[in-house]
Scaffold this active site. Structure first.
Site, PDB file in Angstrom:
ATOM      1  N   ASP A  46      50.937  25.736 -29.168  1.00 10.64           N
ATOM      2  CA  ASP A  46      51.200  25.692 -27.726  1.00 10.64           C
ATOM      3  C   ASP A  46      50.046  25.076 -26.942  1.00 10.64           C
ATOM      4  OD1 ASP A  46      49.586  27.881 -28.304  1.00 10.64           O
ATOM      5  OD2 ASP A  46      50.331  29.066 -26.637  1.00 10.64           O
ATOM      6  N   ASP A  63      46.839  25.699 -26.557  1.00  9.98           N
ATOM      7  CA  ASP A  63      45.790  26.438 -25.849  1.00  9.98           C
ATOM      8  C   ASP A  63      44.566  26.654 -26.736  1.00  9.98           C
ATOM      9  OD1 ASP A  63      46.764  28.316 -27.590  1.00  9.98           O
ATOM     10  OD2 ASP A  63      47.081  29.884 -26.098  1.00  9.98           O
ATOM     11  N   ARG A  64      44.607  26.113 -27.944  1.00 13.32           N
ATOM     12  CA  ARG A  64      43.443  26.111 -28.821  1.00 13.32           C
ATOM     13  C   ARG A  64      43.176  24.671 -29.241  1.00 13.32           C
ATOM     14  NH1 ARG A  64      43.710  31.201 -32.989  1.00 13.32           N
ATOM     15  NH2 ARG A  64      44.475  32.780 -31.537  1.00 13.32           N
ATOM     16  N   LYS A 106      40.023  22.053 -23.085  1.00 13.70           N
ATOM     17  CA  LYS A 106      38.731  21.801 -23.690  1.00 13.70           C
ATOM     18  C   LYS A 106      38.513  20.338 -24.040  1.00 13.70           C
ATOM     19  CE  LYS A 106      37.910  23.923 -27.606  1.00 13.70           C
ATOM     20  NZ  LYS A 106      37.516  24.986 -28.523  1.00 13.70           N
ATOM     21  N   SER A 128      52.144  30.446 -30.976  1.00 12.19           N
ATOM     22  CA  SER A 128      50.818  29.834 -30.939  1.00 12.19           C
ATOM     23  C   SER A 128      50.492  29.089 -32.231  1.00 12.19           C
ATOM     24  CB  SER A 128      49.763  30.900 -30.624  1.00 12.19           C
ATOM     25  OG  SER A 128      48.500  30.318 -30.388  1.00 12.19           O
ATOM     26  N   HIS A 129      49.487  29.555 -32.949  1.00  9.33           N
ATOM     27  CA  HIS A 129      49.005  28.852 -34.134  1.00  9.33           C
ATOM     28  C   HIS A 129      49.730  29.270 -35.405  1.00  9.33           C
ATOM     29  CE1 HIS A 129      46.815  32.585 -33.559  1.00  9.33           C
ATOM     30  NE2 HIS A 129      46.571  32.618 -34.846  1.00  9.33           N
ATOM     31  N   ASP A 168      46.641  23.446 -31.210  1.00  8.33           N
ATOM     32  CA  ASP A 168      47.556  24.317 -31.943  1.00  8.33           C
ATOM     33  C   ASP A 168      48.968  24.201 -31.384  1.00  8.33           C
ATOM     34  OD1 ASP A 168      47.315  25.724 -29.553  1.00  8.33           O
ATOM     35  OD2 ASP A 168      47.328  27.689 -30.518  1.00  8.33           O
TER      36      ASP A 168
END
Length: 626
Positions: free
Chosen positions: A351, A353-354, A449, A173-174, A349
């Site tokens: 992957d 998802d943020r 988002k 992720s991040h 980020d």
């Protein structure tokens, strides 16, 4: 017209061996008599040959610490490349499912493209074959964002009507990527969401007792750079590996959710400027396709959209500290630029998802963002036009979403800090939109988002494109504050502190499946709606990250425009004095501050003070929840 078939004599040409992307030669070679015809006929005449592989049982021993966290297993690359380490975890995951869930199944294997991903994909393919999986789907070049994996699991239909029943997602992720940085793996279920605790607990128990794993060691590596299907034969029958276009299914789903036509009117407008920074993460694989080809944005609107294994040596966390180029370009950097910032900016980020959302010289907190999306979803996003089932936020996220839900008469849920709990609510049809303060927002279709915000902007400006001034991101946020009140909010991250010294205390009972998530942290709830939360993050690969959340609610319209350092300063002093943070961590300041409004004031926010209570800013503890 009736045509006749002729048999033309010919002779072979040297060098007609197809490469990974077919046969490529100069035009003068192809226009030779019979050259192209020979290759085409040879293709028709080719009979599919399936290599038959053997299954090996490899002895192994357990590794300590393979417990999946809230987002899977994350460690340094040097840990994952140890012999048997990745294999142990993958086999333990297969063993956590019944044989009927594995044999003949279709699995997705892809990730954010970070270092070691390509090697890991080949290992998992060989283990999937050995465990009786029927087919594996891989995004081209091994790239699929977490939202795209969700879309593929839920929407993609393969040959013979096959549907994916799960996915190995290779991402941390991040967290940073590279040979000396982090790698991660998590398993998502057939609903497109993370594995529930019942599965992750089984995986962990299996990692502690594993003695062998299955692998088809003689299976050749599959070319994941070229779209196509490679078939093999094994003890369980045919095994297929299909490499597919990473963007197709994702774009198709997005077009069914959002009003692309309306957004397409906004993005090319000379009054609307736009910047998307992929930070050299996996979202770069989709950015041009969606924003330029589908929505008409200028190519110059995209930054750092070539995915790299080390993310360009940057930190893949889309916040005000690490998204430096975007933050500076949006007028929120430490130096004042003479260049006029764009109207809208975003970054993702590792992957994807943020996401961080920015307006011109304006930062939208993740907590405000999800509340604003929920408040505008029904009117601005076609998918939600019939209404929302409910909304949910994680415990540390500000109460802004709950306040909006109360006004809108929506079901509201507060969950523990893991996306699996959001997934439970969505599967039970109790929740349509969810979010958390770490820049993640999702819904019961997929996490997304950036397009949600563009949809809201497009809706607010659909009658205004020819006017003097567009409705801006800041306008939308300030109007939301005027309607619902403002939640001043900041988060302090103390990264890589001693894990043994950090302790979690609070438990969470899931309202859907009844599972209990223990050791979540401590929170203080104050009589005026303010909150202090202390918790240990489970997303790091080593050490511990202590997070301190500070929130103050103000519904007086005359006070919603204050600088956050003015509003939060006294409560920050309370939090640092109450927790003895410096004494506990040895840190005089946090590693990262996610401020609720003015990035430039972060130094003021961390100043020390001996004042604990002061006049009207005296805070009385209402409740202390463990």
């Amino acid at each position: 017209m009736v045509y006749k078939v002729s048999k033309a004599p010919t002779k072979p040409f040297d060098g007609q061996k197809p490469g990974t992307s077919g046969l490529r030669k100069k035009v003068k070679v192809f226009i030779q008599p019979h050259y192209l015809q020979n290759f085409v006929q040879s293709t028709f005449n080719a009979k599919e040959t399936k290599m038959v592989y053997k299954v090996s049982k490899v002895p192994t021993k357990p590794f300590d610490g393979q417990k999946p966290g809230t987002s899977g297993l994350r460690k340094k690359v040097k840990v994952f490349i140890q012999p048997h380490y990745l294999q142990n975890f993958v086999q333990s995951t297969f063993n956590a499912h019944t044989p009927g869930k594995v044999r003949g199944a279709t699995l997705v294997v892809s990730g954010d493209g970070r270092y070691f991903s390509k090697d890991a994909i080949q290992i998992i393919i060989k283990m999937a074959a050995a465990n009786g999986v029927g087919r594996v789907w891989v995004g081209q070049n091994g790239l699929l964002s977490t939202p795209a994996v969700s879309a593929v699991i839920r929407e993609r239909v393969g040959v013979g009507g096959s549907k994916a029943t799960g996915a190995f997602i290779l991402t941390a992720s991040h967290n940073p990527g590279g040979p000396h940085e982090d790698f991660g793996i998590k398993y998502n279920m057939e609903n497109g969401g993370p594995a529930p605790e019942a599965i992750t607990d089984k995986i962990f128990e299996n990692t502690k007792t594993i003695t062998e794993y299955l692998i088809a060691e003689d299976l050749p590596n599959v070319d994941i750079s070229a779209v196509g299907v490679t078939s093999f034969g094994g003890p369980e029958g045919q095994f297929d590996v299909e490499v597919f276009d990473s963007a197709n299914d994702y774009v198709k789903l997005m077009k069914s959710i959002f009003d692309f036509e309306l957004i397409r009117k906004l993005l090319p407008s000379p009054k609307f400027t736009f910047c998307y920074d992929a930070l050299h993460r996996v979202s770069g694989a989709y950015a041009r396709r969606i924003f330029v080809e589908e929505l008409g944005a200028q190519e110059s609107s995209l930054l750092n959209c070539v995915p790299k294994e080390d993310f360009g040596r940057g930190h893949p966390d889309p916040n005000l500290t690490y998204a430096k180029e975007l933050v500076a370009g949006m007028g929120l950097g430490k130096s004042n630029s003479q260049i006029e910032p764009p109207e809208f900016g975003a970054a993702a980020d590792g992957d994807a998802d943020r996401n961080i959302i920015l307006g011109k010289r304006f930062f939208v907190t993740p907590s405000d963002s999800v509340a604003i999306i929920a408040a505008n979803a029904v009117i601005a996003i076609p998918y939600f036009s019939s209404g929302l089932k409910g909304v949910a936020r994680s415990m540390p996220t500000s109460a802004a979403l709950g306040v909006a839900a109360k006004h809108l008469k929506l079901n509201f849920f507060e969950v523990s800090t893991s996306w699996k709990f959001f997934g439970n609510l969505m599967d039970a049809r109790l929740c349509s939109i969810c979010g958390e303060e770490s820049f993640g927002t999702g819904s019961d279709h997929i996490r997304e988002k950036v397009l949600a915000w563009l949809s809201i902007l497009a809706y607010k400006n659909k009658q205004n494109l020819n006017g003097d001034k567009l409705v801006t991101v800041e306008d939308i946020v300030r109007q939301h504050w005027a309607t619902y009140g403002r939640h001043y909010y900041t988060r302090y991250d103390y990264e890589n502190v001693d894990a043994g010294a950090a302790k979690d205390l609070m438990a969470y009972l899931d309202p859907v499946d009844g599972s209990v998530s223990k050791h979540q942290g401590i929170r203080f709830l104050f009589e005026d709606g303010s909150r202090l939360i202390f918790r240990l993050s489970g997303t790091g690969s080593e050490g511990a990250t202590i997070r301190l959340y500070i929130e103050q609610y103000d519904k007086d319209p005359s006070k919603t425009g204050r600088d956050s350092q003015e509003a939060l300063g006294p409560l920050v002093e309370v939090a640092l004095k109450l927790s003895k943070m410096q004494e506990f961590t040895g840190r005089s300041a946090p590693t990262v501050i996610t401020d609720s409004y003015c990035y430039k004031f972060k130094v003021c926010l961390i100043r020390g003070s001996t004042i604990l209570w002061k006049g009207k800013n005296k805070y009385t503890v209402k409740d202390r929840v463990r």
